[in-house]
Design an enzyme around this catalytic site. Structure first.
Site, PDB file in Angstrom:
ATOM      1  CD  GLN A  28      -3.049  -0.579  -0.008  1.00 28.54           C
ATOM      2  OE1 GLN A  28      -3.312   0.577  -0.292  1.00 28.54           O
ATOM      3  NE2 GLN A  28      -3.567  -1.600  -0.670  1.00 28.54           N
ATOM      4  CB  VAL A  84       5.543  -4.516  12.792  1.00 28.31           C
ATOM      5  CG1 VAL A  84       5.968  -5.955  12.627  1.00 28.31           C
ATOM      6  CG2 VAL A  84       5.303  -3.876  11.433  1.00 28.31           C
ATOM      7  CG  HIS A 107      -6.932  -3.300   8.450  1.00 27.23           C
ATOM      8  ND1 HIS A 107      -8.302  -3.490   8.483  1.00 27.23           N
ATOM      9  CD2 HIS A 107      -6.399  -4.413   9.033  1.00 27.23           C
ATOM     10  CE1 HIS A 107      -8.566  -4.665   9.046  1.00 27.23           C
ATOM     11  NE2 HIS A 107      -7.429  -5.233   9.398  1.00 27.23           N
ATOM     12  N   GLY A 133      -2.258  -3.277  -3.327  1.00 25.11           N
ATOM     13  CA  GLY A 133      -1.503  -2.078  -3.695  1.00 25.11           C
ATOM     14  C   GLY A 133      -1.273  -1.912  -5.189  1.00 25.11           C
ATOM     15  CG  ASP A 190     -10.140  -6.490   5.878  1.00 28.16           C
ATOM     16  OD1 ASP A 190     -10.328  -6.490   4.661  1.00 28.16           O
ATOM     17  OD2 ASP A 190      -9.025  -6.663   6.400  1.00 28.16           O
ATOM     18  CD  GLU A 194      -8.238 -10.185   6.195  1.00 29.69           C
ATOM     19  OE1 GLU A 194      -7.846  -9.211   5.538  1.00 29.69           O
ATOM     20  OE2 GLU A 194      -8.022 -10.290   7.417  1.00 29.69           O
ATOM     21  CD  GLU A 225     -14.811 -27.747 -14.597  1.00 27.48           C
ATOM     22  OE1 GLU A 225     -14.430 -27.918 -15.764  1.00 27.48           O
ATOM     23  OE2 GLU A 225     -15.806 -27.036 -14.289  1.00 27.48           O
ATOM     24  CD  GLU A 231     -15.573 -21.622 -16.541  1.00 24.58           C
ATOM     25  OE1 GLU A 231     -15.129 -22.691 -16.105  1.00 24.58           O
ATOM     26  OE2 GLU A 231     -16.630 -21.539 -17.204  1.00 24.58           O
ATOM     27  CB  SER A 252     -24.744 -23.578 -20.778  1.00 28.05           C
ATOM     28  OG  SER A 252     -24.630 -24.432 -19.646  1.00 28.05           O
TER      29      SER A 252
HETATM   30  P1  NDP Z   1       3.519  -4.498   3.612  1.00 34.99           P
HETATM   31  O1  NDP Z   1       3.749  -5.845   4.221  1.00 34.99           O
HETATM   32  O2  NDP Z   1       3.588  -4.412   2.140  1.00 34.99           O
HETATM   33  O3  NDP Z   1       4.544  -3.459   4.276  1.00 34.99           O
HETATM   34  C1  NDP Z   1       5.854  -3.559   4.004  1.00 34.99           C
HETATM   35  C2  NDP Z   1       6.526  -2.251   4.370  1.00 34.99           C
HETATM   36  O4  NDP Z   1       6.541  -2.088   5.789  1.00 34.99           O
HETATM   37  C3  NDP Z   1       7.960  -2.221   3.887  1.00 34.99           C
HETATM   38  O5  NDP Z   1       8.270  -0.921   3.458  1.00 34.99           O
HETATM   39  C4  NDP Z   1       8.706  -2.580   5.156  1.00 34.99           C
HETATM   40  O6  NDP Z   1      10.016  -2.088   5.171  1.00 34.99           O
HETATM   41  C5  NDP Z   1       7.885  -1.826   6.173  1.00 34.99           C
HETATM   42  N1  NDP Z   1       8.141  -2.289   7.536  1.00 34.99           N
HETATM   43  C6  NDP Z   1       7.964  -3.533   8.027  1.00 34.99           C
HETATM   44  N2  NDP Z   1       8.330  -3.559   9.335  1.00 34.99           N
HETATM   45  C7  NDP Z   1       8.755  -2.301   9.637  1.00 34.99           C
HETATM   46  C8  NDP Z   1       9.274  -1.710  10.806  1.00 34.99           C
HETATM   47  N3  NDP Z   1       9.400  -2.399  11.941  1.00 34.99           N
HETATM   48  N4  NDP Z   1       9.622  -0.394  10.763  1.00 34.99           N
HETATM   49  C9  NDP Z   1       9.490   0.332   9.632  1.00 34.99           C
HETATM   50  N5  NDP Z   1       9.004  -0.199   8.480  1.00 34.99           N
HETATM   51  C10 NDP Z   1       8.655  -1.495   8.494  1.00 34.99           C
HETATM   52  O7  NDP Z   1       2.170  -3.891   4.185  1.00 34.99           O
HETATM   53  P2  NDP Z   1       0.810  -3.659   3.395  1.00 34.99           P
HETATM   54  O8  NDP Z   1       1.006  -2.553   2.440  1.00 34.99           O
HETATM   55  O9  NDP Z   1       0.268  -4.964   2.927  1.00 34.99           O
HETATM   56  O10 NDP Z   1      -0.133  -3.179   4.585  1.00 34.99           O
HETATM   57  C11 NDP Z   1      -0.022  -1.862   5.105  1.00 34.99           C
HETATM   58  C12 NDP Z   1      -1.379  -1.487   5.669  1.00 34.99           C
HETATM   59  O11 NDP Z   1      -2.342  -1.465   4.594  1.00 34.99           O
HETATM   60  C13 NDP Z   1      -1.917  -2.482   6.692  1.00 34.99           C
HETATM   61  O12 NDP Z   1      -2.630  -1.767   7.661  1.00 34.99           O
HETATM   62  C14 NDP Z   1      -2.872  -3.343   5.865  1.00 34.99           C
HETATM   63  O13 NDP Z   1      -3.885  -3.943   6.647  1.00 34.99           O
HETATM   64  C15 NDP Z   1      -3.444  -2.293   4.934  1.00 34.99           C
HETATM   65  N6  NDP Z   1      -4.013  -2.803   3.676  1.00 34.99           N
HETATM   66  C16 NDP Z   1      -3.250  -3.614   2.903  1.00 34.99           C
HETATM   67  C17 NDP Z   1      -3.736  -4.034   1.677  1.00 34.99           C
HETATM   68  C18 NDP Z   1      -2.854  -4.781   0.728  1.00 34.99           C
HETATM   69  O14 NDP Z   1      -3.057  -4.659  -0.465  1.00 34.99           O
HETATM   70  N7  NDP Z   1      -1.827  -5.511   1.173  1.00 34.99           N
HETATM   71  C19 NDP Z   1      -5.105  -3.711   1.231  1.00 34.99           C
HETATM   72  C20 NDP Z   1      -5.769  -2.736   2.070  1.00 34.99           C
HETATM   73  C21 NDP Z   1      -5.238  -2.348   3.272  1.00 34.99           C
HETATM   74  P3  NDP Z   1      11.229  -3.045   4.685  1.00 34.99           P
HETATM   75  O15 NDP Z   1      10.917  -3.466   3.293  1.00 34.99           O
HETATM   76  O16 NDP Z   1      12.387  -2.113   4.794  1.00 34.99           O
HETATM   77  O17 NDP Z   1      11.258  -4.188   5.643  1.00 34.99           O
END
Ligand code: NDP
Length: 327
Positions: A28, A84, A107, A133, A190, A194, A225, A231, A252
């Site tokens: 995201q 986290v 979220h 994302g 949500d 899930e 299938e 599909e 169909s």
């Molecule tokens: P991601 O798992 O993609 O997040 C990864 C990012 O978080 C990376 O930039 C990573 O950095 C960073 N990160 C992880 N741990 C730390 C830390 N301790 N300190 C600083 N940065 C950290 O997350 P999502 O995008 O999936 O989810 C983000 C939010 O969006 C959540 O609240 C989720 O519920 C919500 N959401 C997600 C959707 C999705 O499509 N996935 C859909 C709708 C909502 P590095 O790479 O450097 O480790």
């Protein structure tokens, strides 16, 4: 009737003199940051000093530590994994929250279950795209938007709603329509998807595969299938576009008759009890507490279950069948 906001409900000038700090550059974070930047918003990225932050810098965005971004941002979008967020919020963001700032979530989980409780002078807002994302970014660059949930949990500044809508607009979230919701509703819906809908779908599909193979059908044919032909994905897409029952017109008459006459017996009456159990865990905080314990103990159950499903025979076979579809 639910309230839907579109572009005309949002005033982009609300963000004119603001800095939006996007914390996290993952699924995201990357999509939302690039959309905001391309909408003319002043964006900075906060993250760990690693290759992810390098990528943000390569994409032309100013990068810094999470604490520096929290200090710089008038609106801080917390876009790191939910499990986290709590320690990162406590150690690196909370010290930089001053009255008038807004903390934005994609979220509602941590706020709804009380793991993050910002001071009352802070705006606590949500723009939650109903899309992964890459889809958020792809739709934006194609001139389309993706539906989103928007909510205000706490209005410390008295301007939380205009900020939320301006943010949603800049991300492309009000192009198609953003639905007004709450942190509780977004989180519970949500998690219900899930924890009931998708587990049920997975179980039906994999259970059907195991059953059909046991009954002597070719595993490749069964997989083709059930889902590997694509599909099923097409059917879901048509459901979104024209309606769950309206899309039956693409099938169909034999298929439609078979589905309609056998729908009732496809799942037992007890399915409703499974829904009640899932919602009870979600609403009562049982799942949130369990997930927090799991995180604190290093994800032992998560790791075991993920390893277990990745050992199921479908995993190897899917690629072989996908090759057949591609050729
Ligand atoms: P991601 O798992 O993609 O997040 C990864 C990012 O978080 C990376 O930039 C990573 O950095 C960073 N990160 C992880 N741990 C730390 C830390 N301790 N300190 C600083 N940065 C950290 O997350 P999502 O995008 O999936 O989810 C983000 C939010 O969006 C959540 O609240 C989720 O519920 C919500 N959401 C997600 C959707 C999705 O499509 N996935 C859909 C709708 C909502 P590095 O790479 O450097 O480790």
């Amino acid at each position: 009737m639910a309230k839907i906001y579109t572009d005309s409900d949002a005033d982009p000038s609300v963000l004119e003199d603001s800095t939006v700090a996007v914390v996290g550059y993952g699924n995201q974070g990357r999509a939302q940051a690039l959309n905001l930047r391309d909408s003319g918003v002043n964006v900075v990225i906060g993250g760990l000093p690693d290759a992810t932050l390098d990528q943000a810098r390569d994409n032309g965005l100013p990068t810094m530590s999470v604490a520096e971004a929290a200090a710089a941002g008038d609106i801080i979008c917390l876009l790191i994994p939910d499990d986290v967020q709590q320690p990162v919020y406590r150690n690196e963001i909370l010290p930089h929250l001053s009255p008038g700032k807004a903390l934005d979530f994609a979220h509602g989980y941590n706020v709804h279950y009380g793991f993050i409780a910002p001071p009352k002078e802070i705006d606590v807002i949500m723009v939650a795209p109903r899309m992964i994302g890459v889809g958020v970014r792809h739709a934006y660059t194609a001139g389309r938007g993706v539906p989103a949930f928007v909510a205000v949990q706490q209005d410390g500044s008295g301007k939380a709603w205009p900020k939320t809508l301006a943010l949603a607009r800049a991300m492309g979230g009000t192009r198609t329509g953003a639905i007004e919701s709450t942190f509780a509703e977004e989180t519970e819906l949500d998690h219900f998807s899930e924890q009931f809908v998708w587990p049920a779908v997975f179980r039906v599909l994999v259970g059907a595969f195991d059953f059909l193979v046991e009954k002597g059908y070719q595993p490749e044919a069964a997989l083709m299938e059930l889902w590997v032909s694509g599909e099923a994905a097409e059917v879901l897409q048509r459901m979104a576009e024209v309606g769950i029952f309206q899309q039956m017109a693409f099938h169909s008459p034999t298929s439609q008759y078979g589905t309609l006459t056998r729908m009732e017996r496809a799942l037992p009456q007890e399915t409703r009890e499974c829904m009640e159990a899932a919602l009870k865990d979600i609403r009562g905080g049982v799942f949130a507490e369990e997930w927090e314990t799991e995180r604190a103990s290093g994800y032992p159950v998560f790791t075991r279950l993920r390893d277990q499903v990745l050992r199921h025979p479908v995993n190897g076979l899917e690629e072989a069948v996908r090759q057949l579809v591609r050729e």
